[in-house]
Design a protein around this motif. Structure first.
Motif, mmCIF file in Angstrom:
data_model
loop_
_atom_site.group_PDB
_atom_site.id
_atom_site.type_symbol
_atom_site.label_atom_id
_atom_site.label_comp_id
_atom_site.label_asym_id
_atom_site.label_seq_id
_atom_site.Cartn_x
_atom_site.Cartn_y
_atom_site.Cartn_z
ATOM 1 N N THR A 4 0.829 -1.209 0.000
ATOM 2 C CA THR A 4 0.000 0.000 0.000
ATOM 3 C C THR A 4 0.864 1.260 0.000
ATOM 4 O OG1 THR A 4 -0.125 -0.056 2.425
ATOM 5 C CG2 THR A 4 -1.895 -1.152 1.201
ATOM 6 N N VAL A 5 2.055 1.173 0.655
ATOM 7 C CA VAL A 5 2.993 2.314 0.637
ATOM 8 C C VAL A 5 3.476 2.552 -0.784
ATOM 9 C CG1 VAL A 5 5.234 3.167 1.422
ATOM 10 C CG2 VAL A 5 3.739 1.952 3.012
ATOM 11 N N TYR A 6 3.817 1.451 -1.494
ATOM 12 C CA TYR A 6 4.300 1.580 -2.871
ATOM 13 C C TYR A 6 3.220 2.181 -3.770
ATOM 14 C CZ TYR A 6 7.983 -1.582 -1.280
ATOM 15 O OH TYR A 6 9.009 -2.144 -0.602
ATOM 16 N N ILE A 7 1.986 1.700 -3.610
ATOM 17 C CA ILE A 7 0.888 2.202 -4.441
ATOM 18 C C ILE A 7 0.671 3.691 -4.176
ATOM 19 C CG2 ILE A 7 -1.599 2.058 -4.822
ATOM 20 C CD1 ILE A 7 -1.349 -0.966 -4.209
ATOM 21 N N ASP A 8 0.714 4.071 -2.896
ATOM 22 C CA ASP A 8 0.533 5.478 -2.541
ATOM 23 C C ASP A 8 1.673 6.337 -3.083
ATOM 24 O OD1 ASP A 8 -1.069 7.435 -1.192
ATOM 25 O OD2 ASP A 8 0.542 7.582 0.300
ATOM 26 N N ALA A 9 2.902 5.762 -3.043
ATOM 27 C CA ALA A 9 4.070 6.493 -3.567
ATOM 28 C C ALA A 9 3.921 6.761 -5.059
ATOM 29 C CB ALA A 9 5.340 5.705 -3.281
ATOM 30 N N LEU A 10 3.393 5.773 -5.791
ATOM 31 C CA LEU A 10 3.184 5.954 -7.230
ATOM 32 C C LEU A 10 2.169 7.058 -7.497
ATOM 33 C CD1 LEU A 10 3.166 2.233 -8.443
ATOM 34 C CD2 LEU A 10 4.866 4.001 -8.980
ATOM 35 N N LYS A 11 1.133 7.115 -6.660
ATOM 36 C CA LYS A 11 0.102 8.139 -6.835
ATOM 37 C C LYS A 11 0.680 9.536 -6.570
ATOM 38 C CE LYS A 11 -3.865 5.247 -5.517
ATOM 39 N NZ LYS A 11 -4.901 5.000 -4.473
ATOM 40 N N LYS A 12 1.590 9.619 -5.597
ATOM 41 C CA LYS A 12 2.132 10.928 -5.196
ATOM 42 C C LYS A 12 3.476 11.234 -5.871
ATOM 43 C CE LYS A 12 0.004 10.895 -0.603
ATOM 44 N NZ LYS A 12 0.251 10.865 0.863
ATOM 45 N N ARG A 13 3.857 10.402 -6.844
ATOM 46 C CA ARG A 13 5.201 10.531 -7.430
ATOM 47 C C ARG A 13 5.469 11.931 -7.982
ATOM 48 N NH1 ARG A 13 8.035 9.728 -12.182
ATOM 49 N NH2 ARG A 13 10.078 8.722 -11.893
ATOM 50 N N GLU A 14 4.537 12.423 -8.801
ATOM 51 C CA GLU A 14 4.745 13.731 -9.425
ATOM 52 C C GLU A 14 4.801 14.843 -8.378
ATOM 53 O OE1 GLU A 14 5.516 14.318 -12.551
ATOM 54 O OE2 GLU A 14 5.599 12.140 -12.716
ATOM 55 N N GLU A 15 3.893 14.738 -7.376
ATOM 56 C CA GLU A 15 3.861 15.752 -6.321
ATOM 57 C C GLU A 15 5.156 15.733 -5.520
ATOM 58 O OE1 GLU A 15 1.513 16.587 -2.109
ATOM 59 O OE2 GLU A 15 0.644 15.213 -3.587
ATOM 60 N N THR A 16 5.640 14.508 -5.197
ATOM 61 C CA THR A 16 6.855 14.386 -4.404
ATOM 62 C C THR A 16 8.072 14.905 -5.157
ATOM 63 O OG1 THR A 16 5.932 12.434 -3.313
ATOM 64 C CG2 THR A 16 8.320 12.761 -3.146
ATOM 65 N N LEU A 17 8.138 14.592 -6.451
ATOM 66 C CA LEU A 17 9.303 14.992 -7.249
ATOM 67 C C LEU A 17 9.235 16.442 -7.726
ATOM 68 C CD1 LEU A 17 9.901 11.772 -9.405
ATOM 69 C CD2 LEU A 17 11.157 12.563 -7.403
ATOM 70 N N SER A 18 8.153 17.144 -7.338
ATOM 71 C CA SER A 18 8.038 18.544 -7.757
ATOM 72 C C SER A 18 9.162 19.395 -7.188
ATOM 73 C CB SER A 18 6.686 19.112 -7.311
ATOM 74 O OG SER A 18 6.599 19.130 -5.901
ATOM 75 N N ILE A 19 9.795 18.869 -6.104
ATOM 76 C CA ILE A 19 10.921 19.596 -5.524
ATOM 77 C C ILE A 19 12.092 19.670 -6.494
ATOM 78 C CG2 ILE A 19 11.968 17.543 -4.461
ATOM 79 C CD1 ILE A 19 12.718 19.215 -2.087
ATOM 80 N N LEU A 20 12.146 18.716 -7.450
ATOM 81 C CA LEU A 20 13.272 18.630 -8.381
ATOM 82 C C LEU A 20 12.988 19.237 -9.741
ATOM 83 C CD1 LEU A 20 14.400 14.976 -7.596
ATOM 84 C CD2 LEU A 20 15.612 17.052 -7.012
ATOM 85 N N LYS A 21 11.779 19.709 -9.966
ATOM 86 C CA LYS A 21 11.475 20.272 -11.288
ATOM 87 C C LYS A 21 10.293 21.216 -11.146
ATOM 88 C CE LYS A 21 8.690 16.222 -12.475
ATOM 89 N NZ LYS A 21 8.506 15.092 -13.393
ATOM 90 N N GLY A 22 10.010 21.885 -12.222
ATOM 91 C CA GLY A 22 8.892 22.820 -12.181
ATOM 92 C C GLY A 22 9.358 24.258 -12.167
ATOM 93 N N GLU A 23 8.417 25.172 -12.290
ATOM 94 C CA GLU A 23 8.722 26.593 -12.411
ATOM 95 C C GLU A 23 9.453 27.137 -11.191
ATOM 96 O OE1 GLU A 23 6.300 30.819 -13.022
ATOM 97 O OE2 GLU A 23 5.293 28.894 -13.404
ATOM 98 N N LYS A 24 8.998 26.731 -9.986
ATOM 99 C CA LYS A 24 9.618 27.226 -8.761
ATOM 100 C C LYS A 24 11.069 26.765 -8.654
ATOM 101 C CE LYS A 24 7.081 27.045 -5.134
ATOM 102 N NZ LYS A 24 6.326 26.509 -3.975
#
Length: 279
Positions: A4-24
């Protein structure tokens, strides 16, 4: 459970990795590049003293066997001063405070015996943590010759890019912004009040080596002084890190093997709970 942790991580992957990319992220990286000053240090003869401390303990049956050490050592392995304390029972003052006091004593003993004295860690911790009661002692040692600097390999400080919404420490963004030798523009922090002003810069002694954070006491520092300091540091550095600090760390480090030897020396090996450190 982990599935369930892995499944949740996949769902939040883009949000979590936003620290490494994006406009900000891109905006902060551009700011970090703007702040960076390319500079290839030129080796300059200099006697550097590195200072570090260590503490460790093991508990059994309500007792605590503890050890604290600190050392000041030059790049050529000459020991300027070393301190230690150990005991059985509740350490007083706490081990962290004892270690800080020993570092300051080692600093005081070194300022007249080296061109540059480097303490491992952050000046902020001297002013903000349990060691704040020692602030007057460390500032007195620094002011004696103004040759004391604090250097750390890691930092979680978010002083410079917080206004841009940074999520990671400043060092994270400088690491992504450039791999060149040089340093960031001096950042002066006066938030702690008069007598506790800290100037800091992130620096790289040679291309593609890890960044180090340098903290200086006071606000009266300029880029010429930073360049001169980097020239001195690179003379005796290994992989971008001052060799004197590496020597200090290795010489004062208290391992569980060292504790096990003390347990045996005191004849406590048969006490309940002591086998953990021996084993």
């Amino acid at each position: 459970m982990l599935n369930t942790v892995y499944i949740d991580a996949l769902k939040k992957r883009e949000e979590t990795l936003s620290i490494l990319k994006g406009e900000k992220f891109d905006q902060i990286i551009e700011e970090a590049k703007h702040n960076w000053i390319d500079y290839m240090p030129q080796k300059q003869d200099c006697e550097i003293a590195g200072i570090d401390s260590s503490y460790n303990s093991t508990k059994f049956q309500g007792l605590e066997l503890w050890v604290v050490t600190a050392v000041a050592i030059k790049s050529d392995s000459t020991v300027i001063s070393e301190f230690h304390n150990h005991g059985l029972g509740t350490p007083s003052p706490e081990l962290e405070t004892q270690a800080s006091k020993m570092e300051i004593d080692a600093c005081t003993a070194s300022v007249d015996k080296a061109d540059v004295v480097i303490l491992d860690g952050s000046l902020y911790s001297q002013f903000l943590t349990r060691q704040s009661s020692l602030s007057s002692m460390i500032t007195a040692a620094i002011k004696k010759r103004n040759n004391v600097v604090f250097i750390s390999k890691t930092s979680s400080a978010r002083k410079q890019f917080e206004k841009l919404g940074s999520l990671a420490g400043d060092i994270f963004y400088y690491n992504h912004a450039t791999k060149k030798a040089g340093f960031s523009k001096i950042f002066v922090d006066k938030e702690l009040g008069p007598g506790k002003v800290i100037s800091s810069t992130y620096a790289r002694l040679s291309e593609s080596t890890p960044l180090i954070k340098i903290e200086l006491f006071g606000s009266d520092h300029d880029e010429t002084e930073v360049k001169s300091l980097l020239d001195k540091l690179c003379k005796n550095s290994v992989s971008g890190y001052p060799y004197a600090l590496k020597l200090a760390h290795n010489k004062c480090k208290i391992t569980y093997t060292d504790l096990a030897r003390l347990v045996s020396l005191y004849g406590l090996g048969n006490e309940i709970g002591s086998r953990e450190v021996l084993g």
